[in-house]
Design a protein around this motif. Structure first.
Motif, PDB file in Angstrom:
ATOM      1  N   ALA A   1     -72.454 -14.377 -47.550  1.00  0.00           N
ATOM      2  CA  ALA A   1     -73.331 -15.186 -46.711  1.00  0.00           C
ATOM      3  C   ALA A   1     -72.950 -16.656 -46.817  1.00  0.00           C
ATOM      4  N   GLY A   2     -72.879 -17.318 -45.672  1.00  0.00           N
ATOM      5  CA  GLY A   2     -72.502 -18.725 -45.652  1.00  0.00           C
ATOM      6  C   GLY A   2     -71.009 -18.958 -45.550  1.00  0.00           C
TER       7      GLY A   2
ATOM      8  N   LYS B   1     -76.649 -16.464 -43.018  1.00  0.00           N
ATOM      9  CA  LYS B   1     -77.653 -15.743 -43.793  1.00  0.00           C
ATOM     10  C   LYS B   1     -78.675 -15.060 -42.898  1.00  0.00           C
ATOM     11  N   ASP B   2     -78.990 -15.673 -41.741  1.00  0.00           N
ATOM     12  CA  ASP B   2     -79.991 -15.110 -40.855  1.00  0.00           C
ATOM     13  C   ASP B   2     -79.393 -14.313 -39.695  1.00  0.00           C
TER      14      ASP B   2
ATOM     15  N   PRO C   1     -75.420 -16.178 -53.221  1.00  0.00           N
ATOM     16  CA  PRO C   1     -75.642 -15.660 -51.866  1.00  0.00           C
ATOM     17  C   PRO C   1     -75.425 -14.148 -51.786  1.00  0.00           C
TER      18      PRO C   1
END
Length: 296
Positions: free
Chosen positions: A17-18, A23-24, A96
């Protein structure tokens, strides 16, 4: 255990993530990407998937509904790719969300398509279209971009979908084994990955940017902002297949690819020598900021 008279092929990819996704992003699309990037590697080798194992590191704020959606997306991607989940491990992390998938595949003995075997005189070809994913990433990160506002709803959805949900070209596995001399998937950018393939094969070549296949949506975006062409041919996440093959095999390759619903486009040629890849656009040297995405 691989089937008799086959070679075992193993590939692993980690998505974070990132770095590889927001992340969303939807949980289902994250799952599809995590498995899809590995299946793409198998496809480029001419290997049929056998199954995969999953290492899932969940952040402290994980939710059961998110995990259920992730599992649903992963299950559908596994079914579509005929690649069942064999096992794995789940843990908690203070960092993450991190997903590591190892996929196992098989290819008839001696038939694996490597990236080290391109030959002078081969043509360079690519499947599908290039640049959609990086343009999708741009509108995912900044939807208010002026050129994005000029896209139709259909074109916007196409570009965003190519970023969110890679489509590994598993349908080309048999054709690549039959016709290609060398192959790899386009994950870090067309120009950079082409340079890697040629370097690994101890050859050089010429790439013609005007021949690179672009989707109608990408054409519209580049029409609004011509500078996006450089992004399209250097950005990552296309997960198309870049390959070389003798010119006399091209017609059969195109025919076999068309039979399974995938377009093939010749974009260059392989030449003897150790000089860097030559990249041109309408006869002029094509300069870019970088050849491909780099993690470091």
């Amino acid at each position: 255990v691989p089937p008799p008279d086959t070679d075992f092929v193993i590939t692993v990819d980690t998505v974070v993530a990132g770095v590889h996704f927001f992340k969303d992003d939807p949980a289902q699309s994250i799952a599809e990407k995590a498995l899809g990037v590995n299946l793409s590697d198998l496809a480029a080798k001419g290997a049929q998937p056998l199954g995969f194992v999953l290492a899932l590191s969940l952040p402290d704020d994980w939710r059961e509904d998110w995990l259920a959606q992730f599992a649903d997306g992963l299950g559908k991607a596994a079914e579509k790719g005929a690649c069942p989940l064999l096992g794995g491990d789940t843990t908690r992390t203070s960092g993450p969300l991190t997903i590591s998938i190892t996929v196992f595949g098989a290819v008839p003995k001696g038939k694996m398509v490597r990236r080290t075997t391109a030959q002078p005189g081969d043509v360079i070809a690519v499947s599908g279209t290039i640049g959609d994913a990086v343009l999708g990433l741009k509108i995912r990160s900044a939807p208010e971009r002026e050129w994005a506002g000029g896209l139709s709803e259909k074109d916007y959805a196409h570009l965003l979908g190519r970023y969110l949900r890679p489509q590994p070209r598993l349908m080309l596995i048999e054709a690549l084994r039959e016709h290609a001399s060398a192959s790899m998937d386009v994950s870090d950018g067309l120009i950079g990955d082409c340079a890697k393939l040629l370097h690994a094969s101890n050859v050089t070549g010429r790439l013609q940017i005007e021949a690179v296949p672009l989707s109608p949506a990408a054409h519209v975006a580049i029409g609004f902002n011509p500078g996006l062409l450089a992004d399209a041919v250097t950005g990552g996440d296309d997960y198309e297949i870049l390959f070389t093959l003798p010119p006399e095999r091209l017609d059969d390759m195109v025919k076999d690819a068309r039979a399974v619903g995938c377009a093939i486009t010749v974009i260059g040629e392989v030449m003897a020598g150790d000089q860097p890849l030559t990249v041109t656009f309408r006869g002029e040297r094509f300069l870019t900021r970088a050849g491909s995405f780099s993690h470091f």
